[in-house]
Design a protein around this motif. Structure first.
Motif, PDB file in Angstrom:
ATOM      1  N   ILE A 193       2.964   0.162  -2.790  1.00  0.00           N
ATOM      2  CA  ILE A 193       3.948  -0.473  -1.911  1.00  0.00           C
ATOM      3  C   ILE A 193       4.968   0.588  -1.515  1.00  0.00           C
ATOM      4  O   ILE A 193       5.871   0.921  -2.274  1.00  0.00           O
ATOM      5  CB  ILE A 193       4.634  -1.675  -2.599  1.00  0.00           C
ATOM      6  N   PRO A 241       8.396  -4.808   1.212  1.00  0.00           N
ATOM      7  CA  PRO A 241       7.347  -5.814   1.416  1.00  0.00           C
ATOM      8  C   PRO A 241       7.851  -7.000   2.221  1.00  0.00           C
ATOM      9  O   PRO A 241       9.009  -7.388   2.116  1.00  0.00           O
ATOM     10  CB  PRO A 241       6.973  -6.239  -0.005  1.00  0.00           C
ATOM     11  N   PHE A 289       1.334  -9.029   1.638  1.00  0.00           N
ATOM     12  CA  PHE A 289       0.950  -7.623   1.587  1.00  0.00           C
ATOM     13  C   PHE A 289       0.035  -7.327   2.762  1.00  0.00           C
ATOM     14  O   PHE A 289      -0.743  -8.182   3.196  1.00  0.00           O
ATOM     15  CB  PHE A 289       0.199  -7.294   0.291  1.00  0.00           C
ATOM     16  N   GLU A 341      -2.291  -2.421   1.487  1.00  0.00           N
ATOM     17  CA  GLU A 341      -1.541  -2.586   0.245  1.00  0.00           C
ATOM     18  C   GLU A 341      -2.328  -3.451  -0.744  1.00  0.00           C
ATOM     19  O   GLU A 341      -2.406  -3.135  -1.930  1.00  0.00           O
ATOM     20  CB  GLU A 341      -0.184  -3.241   0.518  1.00  0.00           C
TER      21      GLU A 341
END
Length: 78
Positions: free
Chosen positions: A40, A44, A48, A52
Motif C-alpha cells: 500500500i 487507501p 484496494f 494492491e
C-alpha cells in the motif's frame, strides 16, 4: 475457564493453548505490517486496487510459506 480450578496437566494444556494463540496473533500482526508497508504505497480508498490486492495476497502467501519452512527447519534440528 478458571485457571485456579485446573490440575497440573490441564494447566499445562491451557498455557500451551494460550502461547499458541499469542504466537498466531503476533504472526498476523507482523504479516499485516510487512505486507501493508510493501503493497500500500498511497492513501487507501474504500477498496484496494487490483495491483494492491494481488500484492497483499502474494505477500501474505510468501510470508506464510517462509514461516512454515522456518518452523520445519527448527523442528528438524530438535
Amino acid at each position: 475457564m478458571d485457571p485456579s480450578s485446573l490440575n497440573s496437566a490441564e494447566m499445562q494444556n491451557f498455557l500451551n493453548q494460550e502461547k499458541e494463540k499469542a504466537m498466531v496473533t503476533e504472526m498476523v500482526a507482523k504479516l499485516t505490517s510487512a505486507c501493508w508497508d510493501k503493497c500500500i504505497t498511497s492513501t487507501p480508498g474504500s477498496k484496494f486496487s487490483s495491483s494492491e490486492s494481488a500484492c497483499l495476497s502474494n505477500c501474505a502467501q510468501r510470508y506464510m510459506d517462509m514461516s512454515l519452512i522456518i518452523m520445519k527447519r527448527f523442528q528438524s534440528m530438535q
